[in-house]
Design an enzyme around this catalytic site. Sequence first.
Site, mmCIF file in Angstrom:
data_model
loop_
_atom_site.group_PDB
_atom_site.id
_atom_site.type_symbol
_atom_site.label_atom_id
_atom_site.label_comp_id
_atom_site.label_asym_id
_atom_site.label_seq_id
_atom_site.Cartn_x
_atom_site.Cartn_y
_atom_site.Cartn_z
ATOM 1 N N LYS A 113 23.602 -18.408 -19.792
ATOM 2 C CA LYS A 113 23.851 -17.265 -18.614
ATOM 3 C C LYS A 113 24.976 -16.418 -19.296
ATOM 4 O O LYS A 113 25.069 -15.292 -19.179
ATOM 5 C CB LYS A 113 24.426 -17.764 -17.262
ATOM 6 N N LYS A 196 12.090 -20.073 -19.398
ATOM 7 C CA LYS A 196 11.716 -20.697 -18.314
ATOM 8 C C LYS A 196 11.719 -19.491 -17.299
ATOM 9 O O LYS A 196 12.470 -18.722 -17.280
ATOM 10 C CB LYS A 196 12.735 -21.795 -17.555
ATOM 11 N N LYS A 199 14.484 -15.941 -11.783
ATOM 12 C CA LYS A 199 14.570 -14.819 -10.805
ATOM 13 C C LYS A 199 14.991 -13.527 -11.463
ATOM 14 O O LYS A 199 14.351 -12.442 -11.207
ATOM 15 C CB LYS A 199 15.204 -15.120 -9.512
HETATM 16 N N1 AQP Z 1 11.081 -22.237 -14.154
HETATM 17 C C1 AQP Z 1 11.153 -23.295 -13.536
HETATM 18 N N2 AQP Z 1 10.433 -24.346 -13.577
HETATM 19 C C2 AQP Z 1 10.509 -25.051 -12.641
HETATM 20 N N3 AQP Z 1 11.813 -25.298 -11.660
HETATM 21 C C3 AQP Z 1 12.429 -24.504 -11.700
HETATM 22 N N4 AQP Z 1 13.428 -23.974 -10.991
HETATM 23 C C4 AQP Z 1 14.156 -22.804 -11.285
HETATM 24 N N5 AQP Z 1 13.202 -21.979 -12.227
HETATM 25 C C5 AQP Z 1 12.465 -23.064 -12.343
HETATM 26 C C6 AQP Z 1 13.946 -24.788 -9.993
HETATM 27 O O1 AQP Z 1 14.050 -23.934 -8.597
HETATM 28 C C7 AQP Z 1 15.397 -24.457 -8.094
HETATM 29 C C8 AQP Z 1 16.398 -23.140 -7.725
HETATM 30 O O2 AQP Z 1 16.961 -22.927 -8.645
HETATM 31 P P1 AQP Z 1 17.953 -21.805 -8.344
HETATM 32 O O3 AQP Z 1 17.780 -20.598 -7.483
HETATM 33 O O4 AQP Z 1 19.360 -22.593 -7.999
HETATM 34 O O5 AQP Z 1 18.630 -21.216 -9.855
HETATM 35 P P2 AQP Z 1 17.798 -21.439 -11.133
HETATM 36 O O6 AQP Z 1 17.358 -22.712 -11.410
HETATM 37 O O7 AQP Z 1 18.873 -20.711 -12.108
HETATM 38 O O8 AQP Z 1 16.413 -20.613 -10.896
HETATM 39 P P3 AQP Z 1 16.085 -18.986 -11.424
HETATM 40 O O9 AQP Z 1 14.968 -18.420 -10.849
HETATM 41 O O10 AQP Z 1 16.300 -19.195 -13.008
HETATM 42 O O11 AQP Z 1 17.375 -18.111 -11.008
HETATM 43 P P4 AQP Z 1 18.223 -17.300 -11.763
HETATM 44 O O12 AQP Z 1 17.445 -16.233 -12.491
HETATM 45 O O13 AQP Z 1 19.170 -16.458 -10.822
HETATM 46 O O14 AQP Z 1 19.157 -17.953 -12.601
HETATM 47 C C9 AQP Z 1 16.104 -25.496 -8.920
HETATM 48 O O15 AQP Z 1 15.860 -26.640 -8.259
HETATM 49 C C10 AQP Z 1 15.498 -25.350 -10.193
HETATM 50 O O16 AQP Z 1 15.484 -26.675 -10.686
#
Ligand code: AQP
Length: 333
Positions: A113, A196, A199
């Site tokens: 990040k 991966k 969002k």
């Molecule tokens: N690409 C992915 N594949 C499988 N699982 C995923 N998760 C996120 N991306 C993938 C799982 O979704 C849950 C929620 O995650 P989060 O909102 O706490 O944040 P994150 O993991 O950082 O998800 P994002 O979409 O990547 O958000 P941003 O872009 O804001 O950082 C978790 O259980 C995660 O494992």
Amino acid sequence: MTRKRILSGMQPTGELHLGNYLGALKNWVNLQAEYDCFFCIVDQHAITVPYDQKALPKLVDDMAISYLAAGIDPSRATVFVQSAVPEHTELAWYLATVTQYGELGRMTQFKDKTEQAGSESGASAALFTYPVLMAADILVYKATHVPVGDDQTQHLELARNAAQRFNSRFKKGFFPEPAGLYSPTPRIMGLDGLKKMSKSIGNHIAMLEEPKPLWKKLSGAYTDPQRTTQDEPGRPELCNLYRMHTALTPAERLPVIAEQCRSASFGCGHCKRELETSLNAELEPVRARAKELRANPERLRQILGDGAATARAVAFETLREVRELMGIRGPTR
Ligand code: AQP
């Protein structure tokens, strides 16, 4: 505690995508039958990076709608917003006293990040200590299991370490050491095939994507990264879209799709069209439920209010015990 307990949450940083759905949310829905479930919208995690404070309340509501539309049932699971339960942040402070600075420095998500933001030293202290708050989110409910995607493995390990150290310093067996519960598809790659699906970096298909944009995005998605031309055979085991098929397409079709992928005479178009069908079959009822929920904001307020009250009663009791064990006086009446 009679049943095993789950805690999990997602950040309201944007619309939920297929990675969140297949990596976590679909699994949560299935686990409701077996576990005592707490699902929160972790708004205090979403503010660890620059964000729009005017947009946040709506993002929180949208996230709650997505949980419920996907099949989280408020009569079986406690659904709430993290900031409605201030015990999370209080416990995070106490757990920070048994967390090592070096451990936090090793978190790869912090590195990713800060790399995206361009500077580590300019990152907020909250982004650095985020995993301690995540440990508190879990331990304040004495959760035994945490259903997550595999990107959270390191954070979960930190929560286990914090529980272990707290227990050995203050009371043996006080916190359970929470175990991860991974879905069969714990990592979905983005449409770019490089990172991966996330969002916040625009490489996603939203869980609530309408059929037309869904196909537009899917048709341009990367498949087997080593298949550079259509007339080379593909490798389903390396393909992100085949991974999605395994979660969504009827099992009897999988060997056929895998065989077509391996054959140089089939391009990726067939596979994408069949995945489109599977995705729409899975997501159409989810989209319909989301529309219904959007039309009924009162019901949403009620569900989140009830969820917060249930969660708070549990968290209050944990904090009472924690303060007593740590010799902290706490609020006076
Ligand atoms: N690409 C992915 N594949 C499988 N699982 C995923 N998760 C996120 N991306 C993938 C799982 O979704 C849950 C929620 O995650 P989060 O909102 O706490 O944040 P994150 O993991 O950082 O998800 P994002 O979409 O990547 O958000 P941003 O872009 O804001 O950082 C978790 O259980 C995660 O494992």
